[in-house]
Every structure is written in C-alpha cells, then in structure tokens.
Scaffold this active site. Structure first.
Site, PDB file in Angstrom:
ATOM      1  N   LYS A 126      10.118 -25.662  71.644  1.00 39.67           N
ATOM      2  CA  LYS A 126      10.026 -24.755  70.397  1.00 39.67           C
ATOM      3  C   LYS A 126       8.798 -23.916  70.765  1.00 39.67           C
ATOM      4  O   LYS A 126       8.757 -22.653  70.604  1.00 39.67           O
ATOM      5  CB  LYS A 126      10.231 -25.346  68.917  1.00 39.67           C
ATOM      6  CG  LYS A 126      11.158 -26.190  68.617  1.00 39.67           C
ATOM      7  CD  LYS A 126      11.140 -26.624  66.975  1.00 39.67           C
ATOM      8  CE  LYS A 126      10.207 -27.519  66.875  1.00 39.67           C
ATOM      9  NZ  LYS A 126      10.128 -28.747  67.338  1.00 39.67           N
TER      10      LYS A 126
ATOM     11  N   ARG B 191       3.846 -34.306  78.352  1.00 42.30           N
ATOM     12  CA  ARG B 191       3.561 -33.168  77.912  1.00 42.30           C
ATOM     13  C   ARG B 191       1.885 -33.379  77.840  1.00 42.30           C
ATOM     14  O   ARG B 191       1.361 -34.173  77.694  1.00 42.30           O
ATOM     15  CB  ARG B 191       3.696 -32.897  76.596  1.00 42.30           C
ATOM     16  CG  ARG B 191       3.362 -31.572  75.916  1.00 42.30           C
ATOM     17  CD  ARG B 191       4.352 -31.027  74.827  1.00 42.30           C
ATOM     18  NE  ARG B 191       4.336 -32.069  73.669  1.00 42.30           N
ATOM     19  CZ  ARG B 191       5.134 -31.388  72.647  1.00 42.30           C
ATOM     20  NH1 ARG B 191       5.821 -30.541  72.553  1.00 42.30           N
ATOM     21  NH2 ARG B 191       5.202 -32.355  71.513  1.00 42.30           N
TER      22      ARG B 191
ATOM     23  N   ARG C 275      -1.432 -34.732  73.164  1.00 36.67           N
ATOM     24  CA  ARG C 275      -1.618 -35.018  71.707  1.00 36.67           C
ATOM     25  C   ARG C 275      -1.710 -35.958  71.323  1.00 36.67           C
ATOM     26  O   ARG C 275      -0.964 -37.277  71.858  1.00 36.67           O
ATOM     27  CB  ARG C 275      -0.367 -34.198  71.248  1.00 36.67           C
ATOM     28  CG  ARG C 275      -0.472 -32.593  71.083  1.00 36.67           C
ATOM     29  CD  ARG C 275       0.714 -32.076  70.666  1.00 36.67           C
ATOM     30  NE  ARG C 275       1.486 -32.578  69.688  1.00 36.67           N
ATOM     31  CZ  ARG C 275       2.570 -31.884  68.958  1.00 36.67           C
ATOM     32  NH1 ARG C 275       2.948 -30.669  69.384  1.00 36.67           N
ATOM     33  NH2 ARG C 275       3.225 -32.571  68.090  1.00 36.67           N
TER      34      ARG C 275
END
Ligand code: AMP
Length: 214
Positions: free
Chosen positions: A13, A127, A160
């Site tokens: 997204k 990621r 993250r």
C-alpha cells in the site's frame, strides 16, 4: 479524487500510494505514519497508541476515527485524498461514510491490493523503511544502492518495530478478521478495484493507474 487503499500488511500500500498521490496530486494520509510520528514525538496520542502498534493490534476506533476526521478537515484535502490504512474496521468505514456525507462528498474508488499470505510475511520481515522520508525497501527484492541508506534522501533505513514475525502474524490475523470484511462492504457500493499485488511494484502501479482511469 478520493481514494481508499485496502490490503493486508505487506501488500504494498505504501509503495503504491507514492505513485497514486503523484499522478492525482492528492495528499497521502497514512494512519500508521501518523501514529508512528506521534509515538516518536511522545505526544498524548503517541503514548496511547504505542502498545497497540508494537503488538500489531488495532488502535481503538474512537481514537482513530477522531484523528482521521481532524485530518480530513484540513485545507489540502479539498481536492481529494488517498487514505492508506484507514478504514480498517466496519465501524471506521461507517463513520467515514457518515462524515463524508456531512461534507457532501463521497469516496470515488477503493483500491484493494490482493497478495498471497506467504508472500506477505516474506515481504514484511525483509522490509526496511527510511526514518526520514518513509520510503520503503526490501533487503532481497528491492535493496537500496548503499546498505542501510535511503536512495532518495540519504536517510537511515530501519526495521519498523512491528515488522518482526510475531507481530506480523498477529497483524495479518487482525487484517483477516477485521479489515477484509470491508471488501464486501465497499463492493455493495460498487467501489472496489481489485488488483493482483503479487506482481512487481511497477506492474502493480500500471494496473492500478489503468483501472483508475476507466
Ligand atoms: P500500517 O502502517 O498501516 O501498517 O499501520 C501500523 C499500525 O498502526 C497498525 O498495526 C495499527 O496498530 C495502527 N493503525 C494504523 N491504522 C489504523 C486504523 N485505521 N485503525 C486502527 N489502528 C490502526
């Protein structure tokens, strides 16, 4: 134009939002980014949201809905918006519909990026995100030119806090039980454009832009 991006964590997204916002010249509103920036600055909202984000749970609807309403009242949203990560529950979608109705406007399209579950876990655990400009990379599929350095702004790339495997599995479970029902919700309004998100980022962008042009 007023768009909503739907998709499981790791569906791409954020990556696709960059392309869509550029093409339509609309602000990209990511509730996840807003929460993370509040956590970083240790605001009241940040302190309330931190535990939920770290464990992969959803922040309570009341808090999230108010935050988005405030954001949607701002001047730059007059020409449209791209919502990323909101709504994530049926009550959030209903509150959004009601709020937009009060403003005399409607969502134009819901872009649903569909990705296989095994691909999602692989994508999220690899990621790396720029601390500064939030650009997203992947250690194997989309590595930066220089290790741990953002190609765009030179910022530091970090993992993250909620991109570890345990939180990721929880986030995918939360998506399946609470967010996936929104596909049906928006299908009833004939708004959904479903895109195969297993393809390369470039191919996914092309399909989204082609679909939105129709
Ligand atoms: P994201 O960056 O969209 O993956 O969001 C990261 C985290 O922020 C989620 O796992 C939730 O804890 C929180 N969050 C973001 N958007 C929402 C929302 N619409 N409702 C509740 N929690 C949210």
């Amino acid at each position: 134009m007023r768009f909503i991006l739907l998709g499981a964590p790791g569906a791409g997204k954020g990556t696709q939002a960059v392309e869509i916002k550029q093409k339509y010249n609309i602000p990209h509103i990511s509730t996840g980014d807003i929460f993370r920036s509040n956590i970083k600055n240790q605001t009241e909202l940040g302190k309330k949201a931190e535990g939920y984000l770290n464990s992969g749970e959803l922040v309570p609807d009341e808090l999230t809905i108010e935050l988005v309403k405030d954001r949607l009242k701002q001047e730059d949203v007059k020409n449209g918006f791209l919502l990323d990560g909101f709504p994530r529950t049926i009550p959030q979608a209903e509150a959004l519909d009601e709020f937009l109705k009060e403003l005399g406007i409607k969502s134009d399209r819901v872009i649903n990026i569909d990705v296989d579950k095994k691909v999602l876990i692989e994508r999220i655990t690899g990621r790396r995100v720029c601390k500064n400009c939030k650009a997203s990379f992947h250690i194997a599929f989309n590595p930066p030119k220089v290790d741990s350095v953002c190609d765009y702004c030179g910022g530091e790339l970090v993992t993250r806090a909620d991109d570890n495997e345990e939180a990721v599995r929880n986030r995918i479970g939360v998506y399946e039980s609470q967010t996936a029902p929104l596909i049906d919700y928006y299908n009833k309004q004939s708004l959904v454009l479903t895109i195969d998100g297993n393809k390369s980022p470039k191919e996914v962008t092309e399909e989204i832009l082609k679909g939105l042009d129709k």
